[in-house]
Scaffold this active site. Sequence first.
Site, PDB file in Angstrom:
ATOM      1  N   ASP A   1       0.811  -1.212   0.000  1.00 20.49           N
ATOM      2  CA  ASP A   1       0.000   0.000   0.000  1.00 20.49           C
ATOM      3  C   ASP A   1       0.848   1.267   0.000  1.00 20.49           C
ATOM      4  O   ASP A   1       2.068   1.214   0.187  1.00 20.49           O
ATOM      5  CB  ASP A   1      -0.975  -0.002   1.199  1.00 20.49           C
ATOM      6  CG  ASP A   1      -0.307  -0.415   2.508  1.00 20.49           C
ATOM      7  OD1 ASP A   1       0.932  -0.459   2.560  1.00 20.49           O
ATOM      8  OD2 ASP A   1      -1.033  -0.682   3.478  1.00 20.49           O
TER       9      ASP A   1
ATOM     10  N   ASN B   1      -7.590  -2.739  14.434  1.00 16.33           N
ATOM     11  CA  ASN B   1      -8.971  -3.104  14.088  1.00 16.33           C
ATOM     12  C   ASN B   1      -9.028  -4.290  13.122  1.00 16.33           C
ATOM     13  O   ASN B   1     -10.068  -4.567  12.542  1.00 16.33           O
ATOM     14  CB  ASN B   1      -9.697  -1.883  13.481  1.00 16.33           C
ATOM     15  CG  ASN B   1      -9.023  -1.393  12.200  1.00 16.33           C
ATOM     16  OD1 ASN B   1      -8.053  -2.006  11.721  1.00 16.33           O
ATOM     17  ND2 ASN B   1      -9.528  -0.311  11.631  1.00 16.33           N
TER      18      ASN B   1
ATOM     19  N   HIS C   1      -7.316  -4.580  10.280  1.00 16.20           N
ATOM     20  CA  HIS C   1      -7.066  -4.311   8.853  1.00 16.20           C
ATOM     21  C   HIS C   1      -5.754  -4.946   8.414  1.00 16.20           C
ATOM     22  O   HIS C   1      -4.814  -5.070   9.201  1.00 16.20           O
ATOM     23  CB  HIS C   1      -7.125  -2.807   8.535  1.00 16.20           C
ATOM     24  CG  HIS C   1      -5.957  -1.982   8.976  1.00 16.20           C
ATOM     25  ND1 HIS C   1      -6.076  -0.905   9.823  1.00 16.20           N
ATOM     26  CD2 HIS C   1      -4.632  -2.044   8.667  1.00 16.20           C
ATOM     27  CE1 HIS C   1      -4.892  -0.355  10.010  1.00 16.20           C
ATOM     28  NE2 HIS C   1      -3.991  -1.029   9.326  1.00 16.20           N
TER      29      HIS C   1
ATOM     30  N   GLU D   1      -9.759  -1.913   5.310  1.00 12.09           N
ATOM     31  CA  GLU D   1     -10.371  -1.577   6.596  1.00 12.09           C
ATOM     32  C   GLU D   1     -11.655  -2.373   6.800  1.00 12.09           C
ATOM     33  O   GLU D   1     -12.308  -2.762   5.820  1.00 12.09           O
ATOM     34  CB  GLU D   1     -10.713  -0.079   6.614  1.00 12.09           C
ATOM     35  CG  GLU D   1      -9.497   0.835   6.524  1.00 12.09           C
ATOM     36  CD  GLU D   1      -8.825   1.066   7.880  1.00 12.09           C
ATOM     37  OE1 GLU D   1      -8.925   0.203   8.774  1.00 12.09           O
ATOM     38  OE2 GLU D   1      -8.195   2.126   8.031  1.00 12.09           O
TER      39      GLU D   1
HETATM   40  C1  GLP Z   1      -0.552   0.430   8.541  1.00  3.71           C
HETATM   41  C2  GLP Z   1      -0.221  -0.409   7.312  1.00  3.71           C
HETATM   42  C3  GLP Z   1      -0.436  -1.881   7.567  1.00  3.71           C
HETATM   43  C4  GLP Z   1       0.199  -2.285   8.875  1.00  3.71           C
HETATM   44  C5  GLP Z   1      -0.398  -1.506  10.002  1.00  3.71           C
HETATM   45  C6  GLP Z   1       0.168  -1.878  11.364  1.00  3.71           C
HETATM   46  O1  GLP Z   1      -1.878   0.772   8.652  1.00  3.71           O
HETATM   47  N1  GLP Z   1      -0.987  -0.026   6.166  1.00  3.71           N
HETATM   48  O2  GLP Z   1       0.111  -2.623   6.476  1.00  3.71           O
HETATM   49  O3  GLP Z   1       0.049  -3.653   9.078  1.00  3.71           O
HETATM   50  O4  GLP Z   1      -0.147  -0.134   9.772  1.00  3.71           O
HETATM   51  O5  GLP Z   1       1.288  -1.104  11.665  1.00  3.71           O
HETATM   52  P1  GLP Z   1       2.296  -1.365  12.840  1.00  3.71           P
HETATM   53  O6  GLP Z   1       3.110  -2.550  12.421  1.00  3.71           O
HETATM   54  O7  GLP Z   1       3.133  -0.133  12.936  1.00  3.71           O
HETATM   55  O8  GLP Z   1       1.494  -1.635  14.056  1.00  3.71           O
END
Ligand code: GLP
Length: 240
Positions: free
Chosen positions: A67, A136, A138, A143
């Site tokens: 993404d 959440n 995702h 989402e």
């Molecule tokens: C973002 C990314 C996700 C990731 C998530 C969790 O929203 N788009 O791909 O898994 O964050 O991030 P973190 O690993 O910093 O908790």
Amino acid sequence: MRVIVCDNYEQVSAEAARIFAAQVYLKPDSVLGLATGSTPVGMYRILADMNKRGEISFKDCKSFNLDEYYPLAPDNDQSYRYFMNVNFFDHIDIDKANTRVPDGLAQDPEAACKAYDEAIDAAGGIDIQVLGIGQNGHIAFNEPDEKLICGTHLTSLTESTINANARFFEKKEDVPTRAVTMGMASILKAKTIILLANGKAKHRAIAELLDDTITTSNPSTLLKVHPNTIIICDREAYEG
Ligand code: GLP
């Protein structure tokens, strides 16, 4: 689904790196599906060290990231392209021309998303997909919603995700409210998936991922139908 429960973040990173490295060792021209967020950073560090020591090489690999914020330029230090360069690509022998991150400035996002999915298919599909998980549930930026989208698409971020990601920005208002993300079917097409999670904040999402139900209100639960997914989490994410 296989679940590996680790004592701490270092062990999560080491287990993930071991599986990822095995894939690249066995198939040097692997197609890698990569994730951003803080969780995979430890794994990227270990892989970069292995690469430096000559234990594995990424020179024949291709990569596709999950993404990118929209709209955001690749040289913006909050972009996921920038993140990947700084945390991984700059430290390994991959040819940057073979690394793709969705275009955060696409004039025609719909066409760019279609081209992204076609490029993944043309590369032979993703051999190993790394995933983090949002609080959440995702994955990438898919989402929770009544309906989830199959292919790469432009999406709006939820308040919960904007709040969670605000820590990377100077102020919350700076967090982009939209992103281009690979869709659920694009992710589920990967041959192997490793999902990494650590910390109490991920417990609810992980508990739902490990129960016996599937719901679009926690997109990660769709991974239950995937034949080769490995969840690597620490005890806090697992037990709460
Ligand atoms: C973002 C990314 C996700 C990731 C998530 C969790 O929203 N788009 O791909 O898994 O964050 O991030 P973190 O690993 O910093 O908790």
